[in-house]
Design a protein around this motif. Structure first.
Motif, PDB file in Angstrom:
ATOM      1  N   PHE A  94       0.848  -1.194   0.000  1.00  0.00           N
ATOM      2  CA  PHE A  94       0.000   0.000   0.000  1.00  0.00           C
ATOM      3  C   PHE A  94       0.882   1.242   0.000  1.00  0.00           C
ATOM      4  O   PHE A  94       1.852   1.320   0.758  1.00  0.00           O
ATOM      5  CB  PHE A  94      -0.901   0.034   1.245  1.00  0.00           C
ATOM      6  N   PHE A  95       0.520   2.209  -0.830  1.00  0.00           N
ATOM      7  CA  PHE A  95       1.228   3.485  -0.830  1.00  0.00           C
ATOM      8  C   PHE A  95       0.554   4.444   0.145  1.00  0.00           C
ATOM      9  O   PHE A  95      -0.650   4.368   0.389  1.00  0.00           O
ATOM     10  CB  PHE A  95       1.249   4.104  -2.228  1.00  0.00           C
ATOM     11  N   ASP A  96       1.346   5.362   0.677  1.00  0.00           N
ATOM     12  CA  ASP A  96       0.857   6.370   1.608  1.00  0.00           C
ATOM     13  C   ASP A  96      -0.204   7.245   0.942  1.00  0.00           C
ATOM     14  O   ASP A  96      -0.025   7.713  -0.182  1.00  0.00           O
ATOM     15  CB  ASP A  96       2.037   7.225   2.082  1.00  0.00           C
ATOM     16  N   ARG A  97      -1.331   7.499   1.636  1.00  0.00           N
ATOM     17  CA  ARG A  97      -2.417   8.306   1.081  1.00  0.00           C
ATOM     18  C   ARG A  97      -2.360   9.766   1.517  1.00  0.00           C
ATOM     19  O   ARG A  97      -3.002  10.617   0.917  1.00  0.00           O
ATOM     20  CB  ARG A  97      -3.775   7.689   1.466  1.00  0.00           C
ATOM     21  N   LEU A  98      -1.614  10.069   2.576  1.00  0.00           N
ATOM     22  CA  LEU A  98      -1.531  11.453   3.023  1.00  0.00           C
ATOM     23  C   LEU A  98      -0.664  12.290   2.088  1.00  0.00           C
ATOM     24  O   LEU A  98      -0.926  13.470   1.871  1.00  0.00           O
ATOM     25  CB  LEU A  98      -0.944  11.524   4.443  1.00  0.00           C
ATOM     26  N   ARG A  99       0.392  11.662   1.540  1.00  0.00           N
ATOM     27  CA  ARG A  99       1.340  12.344   0.653  1.00  0.00           C
ATOM     28  C   ARG A  99       1.832  13.646   1.288  1.00  0.00           C
ATOM     29  O   ARG A  99       1.916  14.701   0.650  1.00  0.00           O
ATOM     30  CB  ARG A  99       0.699  12.618  -0.708  1.00  0.00           C
ATOM     31  N   SER A 100       2.128  13.554   2.561  1.00  0.00           N
ATOM     32  CA  SER A 100       2.560  14.730   3.324  1.00  0.00           C
ATOM     33  C   SER A 100       4.072  14.909   3.220  1.00  0.00           C
ATOM     34  O   SER A 100       4.819  13.939   3.055  1.00  0.00           O
ATOM     35  CB  SER A 100       2.159  14.571   4.790  1.00  0.00           C
ATOM     36  N   GLN A 228       8.490   5.925  -2.810  1.00  0.00           N
ATOM     37  CA  GLN A 228       7.378   6.342  -1.956  1.00  0.00           C
ATOM     38  C   GLN A 228       7.256   5.462  -0.712  1.00  0.00           C
ATOM     39  O   GLN A 228       7.546   4.260  -0.750  1.00  0.00           O
ATOM     40  CB  GLN A 228       6.065   6.285  -2.735  1.00  0.00           C
ATOM     41  N   PRO A 229       6.803   6.049   0.411  1.00  0.00           N
ATOM     42  CA  PRO A 229       6.548   5.263   1.629  1.00  0.00           C
ATOM     43  C   PRO A 229       5.538   4.157   1.334  1.00  0.00           C
ATOM     44  O   PRO A 229       4.575   4.363   0.594  1.00  0.00           O
ATOM     45  CB  PRO A 229       5.964   6.289   2.600  1.00  0.00           C
TER      46      PRO A 229
END
Length: 388
Positions: A94-100, A228-229
């Motif tokens: 799963f890729f991070d959804r916040l993209r912070s 990406q995280p």
């Protein structure tokens, strides 16, 4: 007379407008064929644990970690190298959804079934090369801690977080760092409302905060997808086979002395012709023959990353008396063949030629949420055939 002519013309038009018998038969056959195909595809999806094929959103690049993992557990054709290499039978990324830009992460786990057992959960962060600063020479290691966020109103307070993992990391290093966060993911699966995300804290060995220019992790906003995280879940969906598999790869080849058809593509004409050799009246003994499953022909190539297809093999041939050891007969099959040969009991058939060893395959694919999944499916390849 005119009325009669008009009536005849109307009749001719009506007959011409009516579909022919051949057309109706052809149309019915097409509908039946389409129904059979639809039912077959639906049943095949059930074998792969799905109700519908995942939606195709476009061509995304799978994470390199998932590609490497697939190549570790499976050969070029998807067949499992060793059933004990993989923890569980499913790996989800799963890729991070916040993209912070900050060290905060959140992952959407809605595609994970409630019935799946969470074995291990890992947070993968890519550590970037540090920017040159005056403090670089003073610090060689830093303490990186991963917290589960319990209360978003206390984002700057450790009281609103739960420590999941913490360890020392060289300041000058670059590359992937992996942290175990299994406890957090298990709590998220129990109650989706608990999924408030993760927070990463970087400190000096003395406990003070580190300069974020010195310790940097790639974010989903400003860096390439390959960095990406990512959250990686190792799970088990309870569909494992009870039949043991061979753990030595060399045993796979030793299970049959028959020539092996190449598994990277559909069988050749000569391989296919073996399947019909008994039509000439020459009954062949029980043996393993090619059976290539092409995912592109089925229409699945858009969401399956690897393999493009696989050789399932099938068993065909006679199990006539006397049964030699090359036919790998069971004691029961041997007795049955003797009873059949002596005609001691009416209606006793010869034993059947069936798979006596089965192997699993691995599928790397995109799910409905564009996450990449590696899944292992048991009993998909006939490793050898015997009389049973």
């Amino acid at each position: 007379m005119l009325t009669l002519a008009l009536s005849f013309a109307a009749l001719v038009c009506a007959v011409a407008a009516r579909p022919s018998l051949n057309y109706l038969e052809s149309h019915t056959a097409e509908n039946e064929s389409e129904e059979v195909r639809s039912a077959a595809i639906k049943r095949l999806l059930e074998v792969f644990g799905m109700e519908d094929p995942p939606a195709i959103h476009g061509h995304k690049q799978p994470p390199q970690y998932m590609l490497d993992l697939y190549n570790t557990v499976a050969d070029v054709d998807g067949v499992t190298k060793d059933p004990y290499l993989l923890e569980g039978n499913t790996v989800r990324s799963f890729f991070d959804r916040l993209r912070s830009e900050q060290v905060e992460f959140r992952f959407n786990l809605s595609t994970v079934a409630r019935t799946e057992k969470i074995l291990t959960a890992e947070l993968h962060l890519f550590k970037l090369r540090p920017q040159a600063t005056s403090t670089f020479n003073r610090h060689h290691f830093c303490q990186v801690s991963v917290y589960q966020v319990l209360d978003t109103s206390k984002s700057n307070n450790t009281l609103g977080k739960k420590l999941l993992s913490s360890r020392l990391i060289p300041v000058h290093s670059t590359g992937w760092e992996v942290f175990t966060i299994t406890q957090a993911v298990r709590s998220w699966m129990v109650d989706e409302g608990n999924n408030l995300g993760l927070h990463v804290v970087v400190q000096t060995l003395g406990g003070s905060k580190m300069d974020l220019k010195l310790i940097r992790f790639a974010s989903g906003r400003n860096h390439h997808q390959s960095k990406q995280p990512m959250l990686v879940l190792f799970t088990d969906d309870g569909r494992r086979s009870s039949a043991p598999e061979i753990t030595d790869p060399n045993d796979f080849a030793a299970t049959s002395s028959l020539p092996h058809a190449p598994m990277s593509g559909p069988p050749s004409r000569s391989a296919r012709s073996l399947d019909y050799s008994d039509e000439d009246g020459m009954s062949m003994p029980c043996q393993r023959l090619p059976l290539y499953v092409d995912f592109e022909e089925i229409g699945w190539s858009g969401w399956i990353v690897s393999p493009r297809g696989y050789n399932a093999y099938h068993c065909k041939g006679s199990c006539s008396f006397p049964l030699g050891q090359n036919m790998r007969p069971t004691n029961h099959a041997t007795v049955q063949s003797i009873i059949n040969a002596l005609k001691l009991i009416k209606g006793i058939e010869t034993p059947c030629c069936v798979p006596d060893k089965l192997f699993s395959i691995n599928l790397l694919y995109f799910d409905d949420d564009e996450n990449v999944v590696l899944k292992q499916y048991s009993d998909m390849v006939a490793g050898s055939c015997g009389c049973h």
